[in-house]
Design a protein around this motif. Structure first.
Motif, PDB file in Angstrom:
ATOM      1  N   HIS A  81       0.838  -1.207   0.000  1.00 41.99           N
ATOM      2  CA  HIS A  81       0.000   0.000   0.000  1.00 41.99           C
ATOM      3  C   HIS A  81       0.872   1.256   0.000  1.00 41.99           C
ATOM      4  CE1 HIS A  81      -3.387   2.614   1.029  1.00 41.99           C
ATOM      5  NE2 HIS A  81      -2.616   3.116   1.979  1.00 41.99           N
ATOM      6  N   PHE A  82       1.831   1.311   0.925  1.00 41.33           N
ATOM      7  CA  PHE A  82       2.707   2.483   1.008  1.00 41.33           C
ATOM      8  C   PHE A  82       3.542   2.625  -0.258  1.00 41.33           C
ATOM      9  CE2 PHE A  82       2.683   1.683   5.843  1.00 41.33           C
ATOM     10  CZ  PHE A  82       1.499   2.388   5.997  1.00 41.33           C
ATOM     11  N   GLN A  83       4.094   1.533  -0.745  1.00 40.37           N
ATOM     12  CA  GLN A  83       4.919   1.588  -1.953  1.00 40.37           C
ATOM     13  C   GLN A  83       4.092   2.005  -3.164  1.00 40.37           C
ATOM     14  OE1 GLN A  83       8.421   1.150  -2.031  1.00 40.37           O
ATOM     15  NE2 GLN A  83       7.987   2.189  -3.959  1.00 40.37           N
ATOM     16  N   GLY A  84       2.853   1.552  -3.223  1.00 39.54           N
ATOM     17  CA  GLY A  84       1.973   1.935  -4.321  1.00 39.54           C
ATOM     18  C   GLY A  84       1.722   3.435  -4.360  1.00 39.54           C
ATOM     19  N   HIS A  85       1.521   4.023  -3.188  1.00 39.60           N
ATOM     20  CA  HIS A  85       1.330   5.476  -3.126  1.00 39.60           C
ATOM     21  C   HIS A  85       2.604   6.215  -3.531  1.00 39.60           C
ATOM     22  CE1 HIS A  85      -2.727   6.155  -1.649  1.00 39.60           C
ATOM     23  NE2 HIS A  85      -2.585   5.056  -0.924  1.00 39.60           N
ATOM     24  N   ILE A  86       3.747   5.713  -3.102  1.00 36.51           N
ATOM     25  CA  ILE A  86       5.022   6.320  -3.505  1.00 36.51           C
ATOM     26  C   ILE A  86       5.152   6.281  -5.021  1.00 36.51           C
ATOM     27  CG2 ILE A  86       7.538   6.036  -3.467  1.00 36.51           C
ATOM     28  CD1 ILE A  86       7.151   5.008  -0.523  1.00 36.51           C
ATOM     29  N   ASP A  87       4.875   5.140  -5.606  1.00 33.48           N
ATOM     30  CA  ASP A  87       4.981   4.986  -7.063  1.00 33.48           C
ATOM     31  C   ASP A  87       4.030   5.934  -7.794  1.00 33.48           C
ATOM     32  OD1 ASP A  87       6.859   3.021  -6.576  1.00 33.48           O
ATOM     33  OD2 ASP A  87       5.475   1.362  -6.945  1.00 33.48           O
ATOM     34  N   LYS A  88       2.810   6.067  -7.278  1.00 31.08           N
ATOM     35  CA  LYS A  88       1.813   6.942  -7.906  1.00 31.08           C
ATOM     36  C   LYS A  88       2.288   8.393  -7.892  1.00 31.08           C
ATOM     37  CE  LYS A  88      -1.829   8.349  -5.612  1.00 31.08           C
ATOM     38  NZ  LYS A  88      -3.128   8.401  -4.917  1.00 31.08           N
ATOM     39  N   HIS A  89       2.774   8.852  -6.761  1.00 29.07           N
ATOM     40  CA  HIS A  89       3.191  10.248  -6.652  1.00 29.07           C
ATOM     41  C   HIS A  89       4.496  10.511  -7.415  1.00 29.07           C
ATOM     42  CE1 HIS A  89      -0.105  11.432  -4.114  1.00 29.07           C
ATOM     43  NE2 HIS A  89       0.110  10.354  -3.361  1.00 29.07           N
ATOM     44  N   ARG A  90       5.361   9.525  -7.484  1.00 26.56           N
ATOM     45  CA  ARG A  90       6.565   9.664  -8.317  1.00 26.56           C
ATOM     46  C   ARG A  90       6.179   9.806  -9.781  1.00 26.56           C
ATOM     47  NH1 ARG A  90      11.105   5.403  -7.675  1.00 26.56           N
ATOM     48  NH2 ARG A  90      11.979   6.804  -9.214  1.00 26.56           N
ATOM     49  N   ALA A  91       5.211   9.019 -10.214  1.00 27.87           N
ATOM     50  CA  ALA A  91       4.746   9.114 -11.599  1.00 27.87           C
ATOM     51  C   ALA A  91       4.159  10.499 -11.867  1.00 27.87           C
ATOM     52  CB  ALA A  91       3.702   8.035 -11.882  1.00 27.87           C
ATOM     53  N   ASN A  92       3.416  11.034 -10.912  1.00 26.35           N
ATOM     54  CA  ASN A  92       2.858  12.375 -11.079  1.00 26.35           C
ATOM     55  C   ASN A  92       3.952  13.424 -11.238  1.00 26.35           C
ATOM     56  OD1 ASN A  92       0.267  11.375 -10.898  1.00 26.35           O
ATOM     57  ND2 ASN A  92       0.001  11.938  -8.747  1.00 26.35           N
ATOM     58  N   VAL A  93       5.019  13.310 -10.453  1.00 32.42           N
ATOM     59  CA  VAL A  93       6.137  14.251 -10.584  1.00 32.42           C
ATOM     60  C   VAL A  93       6.791  14.103 -11.956  1.00 32.42           C
ATOM     61  CG1 VAL A  93       8.431  14.895  -9.715  1.00 32.42           C
ATOM     62  CG2 VAL A  93       6.566  14.441  -8.104  1.00 32.42           C
ATOM     63  N   GLU A  94       6.994  12.877 -12.379  1.00 33.28           N
ATOM     64  CA  GLU A  94       7.593  12.652 -13.705  1.00 33.28           C
ATOM     65  C   GLU A  94       6.737  13.281 -14.803  1.00 33.28           C
ATOM     66  OE1 GLU A  94      10.474  11.539 -14.675  1.00 33.28           O
ATOM     67  OE2 GLU A  94      11.171  10.906 -12.705  1.00 33.28           O
ATOM     68  N   ILE A  95       5.436  13.131 -14.706  1.00 32.28           N
ATOM     69  CA  ILE A  95       4.535  13.720 -15.694  1.00 32.28           C
ATOM     70  C   ILE A  95       4.654  15.238 -15.679  1.00 32.28           C
ATOM     71  CG2 ILE A  95       2.093  14.129 -16.246  1.00 32.28           C
ATOM     72  CD1 ILE A  95       1.654  11.170 -15.267  1.00 32.28           C
ATOM     73  N   LEU A  96       4.671  15.833 -14.492  1.00 33.49           N
ATOM     74  CA  LEU A  96       4.803  17.283 -14.391  1.00 33.49           C
ATOM     75  C   LEU A  96       6.138  17.774 -14.928  1.00 33.49           C
ATOM     76  CD1 LEU A  96       3.193  17.773 -10.883  1.00 33.49           C
ATOM     77  CD2 LEU A  96       2.291  18.655 -13.057  1.00 33.49           C
ATOM     78  N   LEU A  97       7.194  17.003 -14.712  1.00 35.13           N
ATOM     79  CA  LEU A  97       8.516  17.398 -15.209  1.00 35.13           C
ATOM     80  C   LEU A  97       8.620  17.263 -16.726  1.00 35.13           C
ATOM     81  CD1 LEU A  97      10.814  15.798 -12.497  1.00 35.13           C
ATOM     82  CD2 LEU A  97      10.384  18.240 -12.835  1.00 35.13           C
ATOM     83  N   GLU A  98       8.027  16.222 -17.259  1.00 25.94           N
ATOM     84  CA  GLU A  98       8.129  15.952 -18.696  1.00 25.94           C
ATOM     85  C   GLU A  98       7.127  16.740 -19.527  1.00 25.94           C
ATOM     86  OE1 GLU A  98      10.355  14.075 -20.378  1.00 25.94           O
ATOM     87  OE2 GLU A  98      11.416  13.700 -18.503  1.00 25.94           O
ATOM     88  N   ASN A  99       5.979  17.043 -18.930  1.00 29.70           N
ATOM     89  CA  ASN A  99       4.912  17.677 -19.695  1.00 29.70           C
ATOM     90  C   ASN A  99       4.246  18.765 -18.849  1.00 29.70           C
ATOM     91  OD1 ASN A  99       3.102  18.186 -21.725  1.00 29.70           O
ATOM     92  ND2 ASN A  99       1.787  16.449 -21.246  1.00 29.70           N
ATOM     93  N   PRO A 100       4.962  19.834 -18.522  1.00 31.69           N
ATOM     94  CA  PRO A 100       4.405  20.848 -17.627  1.00 31.69           C
ATOM     95  C   PRO A 100       3.199  21.585 -18.194  1.00 31.69           C
ATOM     96  CG  PRO A 100       6.508  21.577 -18.506  1.00 31.69           C
ATOM     97  CD  PRO A 100       6.314  20.135 -18.922  1.00 31.69           C
TER      98      PRO A 100
END
Length: 70
Positions: free
Chosen positions: A15-34
Motif C-alpha cells: 500500500h505504502f509503496q503503491g502510493h510512492i509509485d503513484k506520486h513519483r509518476a505524477n512528478v515525472e509527468i509534471l517534469l516531462e509535460n508541464p
C-alpha cells in the motif's frame, strides 16, 4: 511471524509503496509535460512540491513499518 501477520504486513508495505509509485509518476509527468496542467510555472512547482510531500509521508510510513514491525 504468523501467516496472517505476514499477509497484513505485506499488504501495508505494498500500500505504502503503491502510493510512492503513484506520486513519483505524477512528478515525472509534471517534469516531462508541464503544459499538461494548463497553469503557470509557479503552479507546476507547487504541484511538484505537494507530490514530493506525499512521497515523503509514505516513505516515512514505509520506513517505520520496516523498522518497528519487520
Amino acid at each position: 511471524m504468523s501467516k496472517l501477520r505476514q499477509t497484513i504486513y505485506d499488504s501495508a508495505k505494498s500500500h505504502f509503496q503503491g502510493h510512492i509509485d503513484k506520486h513519483r509518476a505524477n512528478v515525472e509527468i509534471l517534469l516531462e509535460n508541464p503544459v499538461g496542467t494548463g497553469e503557470g510555472a509557479g503552479d507546476i512547482l507547487e504541484e511538484i512540491e505537494k507530490e514530493i510531500a506525499e512521497i515523503a509521508d509514505y516513505d516515512d510510513k514505509l520506513a517505520m513499518l520496516e523498522k518497528y514491525f519487520k
